[in-house]
Design an enzyme around this catalytic site. Structure first.
Site, PDB file in Angstrom:
ATOM      1  N   ARG A 112       0.864  -1.175   0.000  1.00 10.57           N
ATOM      2  CA  ARG A 112       0.000   0.000   0.000  1.00 10.57           C
ATOM      3  C   ARG A 112       0.903   1.228   0.000  1.00 10.57           C
ATOM      4  O   ARG A 112       1.959   1.230   0.651  1.00 10.57           O
ATOM      5  CB  ARG A 112      -0.897   0.034   1.243  1.00 10.57           C
ATOM      6  CG  ARG A 112      -2.052  -0.935   1.239  1.00 10.57           C
ATOM      7  CD  ARG A 112      -3.109  -0.610   0.172  1.00 10.57           C
ATOM      8  NE  ARG A 112      -4.256  -1.519   0.203  1.00 10.57           N
ATOM      9  CZ  ARG A 112      -4.345  -2.646  -0.495  1.00 10.57           C
ATOM     10  NH1 ARG A 112      -3.357  -3.032  -1.284  1.00 10.57           N
ATOM     11  NH2 ARG A 112      -5.437  -3.393  -0.412  1.00 10.57           N
ATOM     12  N   GLU A 143      -4.176   7.186  -4.285  1.00  5.60           N
ATOM     13  CA  GLU A 143      -4.273   6.610  -5.627  1.00  5.60           C
ATOM     14  C   GLU A 143      -5.515   7.143  -6.312  1.00  5.60           C
ATOM     15  O   GLU A 143      -6.593   7.088  -5.700  1.00  5.60           O
ATOM     16  CB  GLU A 143      -4.359   5.079  -5.550  1.00  5.60           C
ATOM     17  CG  GLU A 143      -3.035   4.458  -5.220  1.00  5.60           C
ATOM     18  CD  GLU A 143      -3.097   2.931  -5.107  1.00  5.60           C
ATOM     19  OE1 GLU A 143      -4.126   2.328  -5.472  1.00  5.60           O
ATOM     20  OE2 GLU A 143      -2.111   2.366  -4.641  1.00  5.60           O
ATOM     21  N   HIS A 187      -1.462   0.078  -9.664  1.00  3.22           N
ATOM     22  CA  HIS A 187      -2.007  -0.921  -8.735  1.00  3.22           C
ATOM     23  C   HIS A 187      -2.499  -2.171  -9.476  1.00  3.22           C
ATOM     24  O   HIS A 187      -3.700  -2.469  -9.494  1.00  3.22           O
ATOM     25  CB  HIS A 187      -3.121  -0.310  -7.877  1.00  3.22           C
ATOM     26  CG  HIS A 187      -3.280  -1.025  -6.550  1.00  3.22           C
ATOM     27  ND1 HIS A 187      -3.597  -0.390  -5.384  1.00  3.22           N
ATOM     28  CD2 HIS A 187      -3.153  -2.346  -6.222  1.00  3.22           C
ATOM     29  CE1 HIS A 187      -3.669  -1.275  -4.390  1.00  3.22           C
ATOM     30  NE2 HIS A 187      -3.396  -2.470  -4.885  1.00  3.22           N
TER      31      HIS A 187
HETATM   32  C1  GLV Z   1      -4.868  -5.416  -3.576  1.00  2.00           C
HETATM   33  O1  GLV Z   1      -4.082  -4.546  -3.381  1.00  2.00           O
HETATM   34  C2  GLV Z   1      -5.477  -6.207  -2.564  1.00  2.00           C
HETATM   35  O2  GLV Z   1      -5.362  -5.903  -1.362  1.00  2.00           O
HETATM   36  O3  GLV Z   1      -6.121  -7.189  -2.930  1.00  2.00           O
END
Ligand code: GLV
Length: 325
Positions: free
Chosen positions: A238, A267, A286
């Site tokens: 993250r 984000e 991401h």
């Molecule tokens: C993606 O970042 C998730 O937590 O699945």
């Protein structure tokens, strides 16, 4: 009894939502972007179940606006977008989707590592640019992956999957973790070290920590100052695990030398985010779990979690088992 009302905050890949439609009164947000806050609140008002993504903030205010809510399912491994203790206090079980994305996310972390080490993105731009005139002895030199030291912060399922890949590439493995991992130590030669050693000795440092109050800004200015000037930072966890303004400064100074990020804080980054103008950065939007098969598995597990919670059965993966009444 009429089937429960559920709100799903985005269209999902695969056919999992058809199973949900068959057993609930389901409304799906059709937009490409997440429902704006007002829409999320108003759609939650009558919902008994919500299927959310990591882009949806589920906080005490939302729970208050949703008096009938009794099941929540997040299509993500991470649950940092959800106020878990508020859900637990209301007795709302929160499903999430760990493990089905482990190998896919580890593949992506390793792809970032390789791309950063061997300058793949720059190489592609160069080769298309018309500047490729001959083979050059010192063109676009990168760093060796074999023989380099990989530091892994967080040895959960994804950290361990990255460790297995790194061992196959002949890397030396260091890790820091709350618990020891004798299996990875024996099979892969991984060595448990403290954070300071991890920072100082890693040629590549890959972050695999969930975002919690303790891990927020795990990597700040003081930590980055301890990294090797040649080090490469990889973050697929993250964005807020890293202090982003401090990272901008650190990259400007060249310590670490390079960052390959799949996540930012927030984000997406704003258009004037200074990170976006740094040459020593590789950025992905991401995509860690973004394979066809894995996103379909995540959607399917999210539906399984939601149906189980609505039907009063144990959830396949529950982030707050203590919510069960
Ligand atoms: C993606 O970042 C998730 O937590 O699945």
């Amino acid at each position: 009894m009429s089937p429960p009302r559920v709100f799903v905050t985005r269209k999902l890949p695969g056919d999992a939502l058809e199973r949900l439609r068959a057993r609930t009164r389901m409304e799906v947000w059709e937009g490409e972007l997440p429902p704006p806050r007002e829409a999320l609140l108003s759609r939650s008002r009558e919902a008994e179940g919500l299927l959310t993504l990591l882009t949806d903030r589920v906080d005490a205010a939302l729970l208050e606006a949703a008096p009938s809510l009794r099941a929540l399912s997040n299509m993500a491994a991470g649950v940092d977008n959800i106020d878990l203790s508020a859900c637990t206090a209301r007795g709302i079980p929160v499903g999430h989707t760990p493990f089905v994305l482990t190998e896919t996310t580890a593949d992506f972390a390793f792809a970032l590592l390789l791309a950063a080490a061997r300058r793949i993105v720059e190489a592609d731009a160069f080769a298309r640019s018309g500047r490729w005139r001959t083979w050059q002895p010192a063109l676009l030199l990168g760093r060796d992956v074999h023989g380099a030291t990989l530091g892994i912060a967080g040895m959960g399922a994804i950290g361990r999957a990255v460790a297995r890949r790194a061992a196959g590439f002949g890397m030396r493995l260091l890790y820091s973790s709350r618990s020891p991992h004798p299996e990875e130590e024996a099979a892969l030669g991984a060595m448990a070290v403290d954070k300071r050693t991890l920072l100082r000795e890693s040629d590549f440092l890959s972050l695999h920590l969930p975002l919690t109050a303790e891990t927020r800004h795990y990597l700040g200015a003081a930590e980055m100052a301890q990294m090797k000037p040649t080090a490469v930072l990889i973050n697929t966890s993250r964005g807020a695990v890293v202090d982003q303004p401090a990272l901008v400064e650190a990259l400007r100074r060249g310590r670490p030398a390079f960052a390959a990020l799949d996540v930012t804080d927030p984000e997406p980054p704003s258009a004037d985010e200074p990170l976006l103008r740094l040459p020593n950065l590789l950025l992905a939007p991401h995509l860690g779990s973004a394979s066809y098969a894995t996103r379909a598995r995540m959607a399917s597990l999210a539906v399984d979690n939601l149906l189980a919670a609505l039907e009063g059965r144990p959830l396949p993966h529950c982030a707050n088992p203590q919510a069960a009444r």
